[in-house]
Design a protein around this motif. Structure first.
Motif, mmCIF file in Angstrom:
data_model
loop_
_atom_site.group_PDB
_atom_site.id
_atom_site.type_symbol
_atom_site.label_atom_id
_atom_site.label_comp_id
_atom_site.label_asym_id
_atom_site.label_seq_id
_atom_site.Cartn_x
_atom_site.Cartn_y
_atom_site.Cartn_z
ATOM 1 N N ARG A 81 23.274 -4.727 -4.913
ATOM 2 C CA ARG A 81 23.266 -5.259 -3.550
ATOM 3 C C ARG A 81 24.724 -5.332 -3.077
ATOM 4 N N ALA A 82 25.589 -5.893 -3.936
ATOM 5 C CA ALA A 82 26.995 -6.045 -3.546
ATOM 6 C C ALA A 82 27.688 -4.689 -3.374
ATOM 7 N N SER A 83 27.367 -3.744 -4.245
ATOM 8 C CA SER A 83 28.063 -2.448 -4.185
ATOM 9 C C SER A 83 27.607 -1.608 -2.990
ATOM 10 N N GLY A 84 26.484 -2.022 -2.384
ATOM 11 C CA GLY A 84 25.967 -1.271 -1.232
ATOM 12 C C GLY A 84 24.933 -0.234 -1.614
ATOM 13 N N HIS A 85 24.685 -0.069 -2.922
ATOM 14 C CA HIS A 85 23.757 0.994 -3.338
ATOM 15 C C HIS A 85 22.306 0.697 -2.945
ATOM 16 N N LEU A 86 21.922 -0.590 -2.950
ATOM 17 C CA LEU A 86 20.526 -0.890 -2.580
ATOM 18 C C LEU A 86 20.255 -0.488 -1.136
ATOM 19 N N ASP A 87 21.243 -0.665 -0.276
ATOM 20 C CA ASP A 87 21.051 -0.331 1.144
ATOM 21 C C ASP A 87 21.340 1.121 1.460
ATOM 22 N N THR A 88 22.351 1.673 0.809
ATOM 23 C CA THR A 88 22.858 2.952 1.337
ATOM 24 C C THR A 88 22.855 4.118 0.354
ATOM 25 N N PHE A 89 22.449 3.901 -0.905
ATOM 26 C CA PHE A 89 22.472 5.027 -1.837
ATOM 27 C C PHE A 89 21.170 5.811 -1.684
ATOM 28 N N THR A 90 21.073 6.465 -0.533
ATOM 29 C CA THR A 90 19.816 7.135 -0.183
ATOM 30 C C THR A 90 20.086 8.576 0.200
ATOM 31 N N ASP A 91 19.062 9.391 0.058
ATOM 32 C CA ASP A 91 19.094 10.750 0.608
ATOM 33 C C ASP A 91 17.976 10.845 1.631
ATOM 34 N N PRO A 92 18.155 11.696 2.669
ATOM 35 C CA PRO A 92 17.093 11.829 3.666
ATOM 36 C C PRO A 92 15.982 12.740 3.140
ATOM 37 N N LEU A 93 14.769 12.186 3.089
ATOM 38 C CA LEU A 93 13.625 12.893 2.497
ATOM 39 C C LEU A 93 12.689 13.388 3.600
ATOM 40 N N VAL A 94 12.285 14.661 3.522
ATOM 41 C CA VAL A 94 11.228 15.138 4.426
ATOM 42 C C VAL A 94 10.080 15.700 3.582
ATOM 43 N N ASP A 95 8.856 15.533 4.114
ATOM 44 C CA ASP A 95 7.663 16.089 3.451
ATOM 45 C C ASP A 95 7.179 17.280 4.260
ATOM 46 N N CYS A 96 6.705 18.302 3.571
ATOM 47 C CA CYS A 96 6.024 19.396 4.258
ATOM 48 C C CYS A 96 4.551 18.998 4.354
ATOM 49 N N ARG A 97 4.037 18.924 5.590
ATOM 50 C CA ARG A 97 2.643 18.474 5.746
ATOM 51 C C ARG A 97 1.668 19.548 5.258
ATOM 52 N N LYS A 98 2.136 20.797 5.196
ATOM 53 C CA LYS A 98 1.218 21.867 4.800
ATOM 54 C C LYS A 98 1.075 21.952 3.266
ATOM 55 N N CYS A 99 2.225 22.057 2.552
ATOM 56 C CA CYS A 99 2.114 22.260 1.093
ATOM 57 C C CYS A 99 2.479 21.011 0.291
ATOM 58 N N GLN A 100 2.815 19.918 1.007
ATOM 59 C CA GLN A 100 3.102 18.628 0.364
ATOM 60 C C GLN A 100 4.375 18.599 -0.481
ATOM 61 N N GLN A 101 5.188 19.655 -0.407
ATOM 62 C CA GLN A 101 6.459 19.622 -1.154
ATOM 63 C C GLN A 101 7.428 18.684 -0.427
ATOM 64 N N ARG A 102 8.355 18.132 -1.212
ATOM 65 C CA ARG A 102 9.355 17.223 -0.620
ATOM 66 C C ARG A 102 10.730 17.864 -0.699
ATOM 67 N N TRP A 103 11.545 17.617 0.314
ATOM 68 C CA TRP A 103 12.873 18.230 0.368
ATOM 69 C C TRP A 103 13.910 17.240 0.849
ATOM 70 N N ARG A 104 15.166 17.540 0.477
ATOM 71 C CA ARG A 104 16.282 16.774 1.039
ATOM 72 C C ARG A 104 16.617 17.400 2.384
ATOM 73 N N ALA A 105 16.522 16.604 3.440
ATOM 74 C CA ALA A 105 16.715 17.145 4.793
ATOM 75 C C ALA A 105 18.081 17.817 4.928
ATOM 76 N N ASP A 106 19.105 17.233 4.292
ATOM 77 C CA ASP A 106 20.460 17.790 4.462
ATOM 78 C C ASP A 106 20.666 19.066 3.640
#
Ligand code: ATP
Length: 444
Positions: A81-106
């Motif tokens: 929490r203090a280091s900021g990882h709980l809030d910000t250690f994230t990657d942007p995730l998108v799902d493909c609605r057709k084949c259900q695969q997941r990807w990093r948007a960036d």
């Protein structure tokens, strides 16, 4: 290594060699494998240790301003929490609605007309990106409730900040000084891949270097240069390395400046290491959250300040892959094709192989004596199977810098033949001179 363009065949060849010769195995293979995890086999564990040891040597042993640490992997949410990882250690995730695969948007490249397609099925029916936290969450103790939540560290760095005061008090170091750590980190990567380049469990080699605030820019430049030099010194060709400063939008939440050391992998340029100016972000955040003061009192200047931190953060497993890719070569010796790993002797799994010319019993005692002479100094292989030519090829393929051959003449003249890997040149010398000879040529 010459091609400066992406080279997928080289990658396939290195992956095949790693499996065939026991460097890297897919994890849980007998159960069909476990995605993105790998086991380091008999030669891989040795080489990975050598990479980490080479880093430790350069960062700790050869300096008097850096000390080591081995901190816990499991930690309470307070740290993150203090280091900021709980809030910000994230990657942007998108799902493909057709084949259900997941990807990093960036990581998705828009087409020329601006549309973004699923790399797997080419559908444009993708969800909006949402933040996905990369930390692995677990529970300590028998009850899995909110009070028992713990995280596996996603970087080793926080251990150094948490122990800043302990190290100051026990070592009498003062800024500029650093704390170094090597160990496992865990990230729930959305799209692991490219072999061991991006895995969910990996090893890092990180230094947190604490400096007076005004000196931070100078130390930042120092560490970028120093870290680039380390890869060159260990055999990565200069034209396969580059320094890439981050754009402002790319910077991590804690950094005001970051430069990556990148390597031209067979699939393109990829980060080996990031050097970041983390300022006083972490020490201040932990001081506020814990209530402990994490500053330094400079007696000479009669001044109290929170040091700024320059962090060279490298991946051990990712660097090992780069060293393997850079070392892989094919050439001809005496008209015969061979594969050779031109590894720096410091990184090679075996430094020397002892090869009795034949399996005949009369050669064994002397060959074993020679092995016994070398083993306390270097990790050695001993091989008495198949023809001597085949055994040389086998050692070339795993990067062993020297082979020592014991033949029938050795029984009379107490001499052996030393063959060097890259040139295949041989010299004959008395066994009594062997250790000095190899020590000089390995130059470790
Ligand atoms: P990337 O942009 O590739 O995700 P990063 O910038 O998040 O990496 P850092 O947080 O700077 O990486 O971590 C320092 C080093 O740790 C990286 O340069 C890399 O060598 C290594 N590393 C980070 N994530 C992974 C991973 N998932 N697998 C293997 N090594 C990794």
């Amino acid at each position: 290594m010459s091609a400066t363009e992406p080279d997928p065949q080289r990658m396939d060849a290195v992956v095949a060699l790693c499996k065939r010769r026991g460097f890297i195995f897919p994890s849980a293979e007998i159960y069909g494998g476990f995605r993105s995890t790998y086991d380091y086999g008999p030669l891989g564990v040795q080489m990975l240790r050598n990479v980490k040891e080479a880093w430790w040597r350069s960062m700790v042993q050869l300096r008097d301003d850096v000390v080591g640490l081995d901190a816990a992997i499991l930690g309470p949410p307070d740290i993150w929490r203090a280091s900021g990882h709980l809030d910000t250690f994230t990657d942007p995730l998108v799902d493909c609605r057709k084949c259900q695969q997941r990807w990093r948007a960036d990581h998705l490249e828009p087409a020329e007309d601006g549309t973004v397609r699923c790399p797997s099925c080419a559908s444009t029916d993708l969800t909006e990106p949402r933040d996905f936290n990369l930390m692995f969450k677990t529970h300590t103790g028998p009850v899995a409730d909110e009070g028992s939540v713990a995280y596996l560290r996603p970087e080793t760095a926080q251990g150094m900040f948490l122990n800043f005061k302990n190290v100051l008090q026990t070592t009498r170091k003062k800024p500029p000084f650093g704390i170094a750590q090597v160990g496992k980190s865990f990230r729930n990567e959305i799209t692991p891949g490219n072999y061991v380049f991006r895995t969910r469990e990996f090893e890092q080699m990180e230094l947190e270097f604490f400096v007076p605030p005004a000196d931070a820019p100078r130390w930042f430049d120092h560490w970028v240069e120093e870290r680039h030099r380390w890869y060159v010194e260990l055999g990565i060709p200069g034209d396969h390395l580059r320094i890439r400063p981050h754009e402002k939008e790319e910077l991590s939440h804690y950094s005001v400046a970051t430069s990556d050391v990148e390597f031209l992998f067979p699939f393109g340029w990829g980060e080996l290491e990031g050097v970041a100016n983390r300022t006083d972000f972490d020490l201040k955040a932990h001081a506020t959250a814990s209530g402990e003061s994490l500053d330094y009192f400079d007696q000479a200047a009669n001044e109290r300040y929170v040091p700024h931190v320059i962090e060279p953060a490298a991946g051990a497993t990712r660097s090992m892959m780069a060293f393997l890719v850079a070392a892989y070569d094919q050439d001809e010796i005496g008209g015969e094709a061979r594969t050779v790993l031109r590894l720096h002797p410091r990184l090679a799994p075996y430094k020397v192989a002892v090869l009795p010319l034949s399996k005949k019993e009369m050669l064994t005692p002397l060959a074993r004596d020679v092995l016994g002479l070398l083993q306390p100094r270097y990790l050695c292989d001993y091989d008495d199977t198949q023809s001597i030519g085949k055994r040389y090829r086998r050692q070339d393929e795993v990067g062993t810098p020297f082979c020592v051959t014991v033949d029938f003449d050795s029984l009379d003249d107490a001499q052996v033949t030393v063959r060097e890997r890259d040139s295949a040149q041989q010299v004959r010398l008395p066994i009594s001179e062997l250790v000095d000879h190899l020590t000089g040529r390995l130059n470790l």
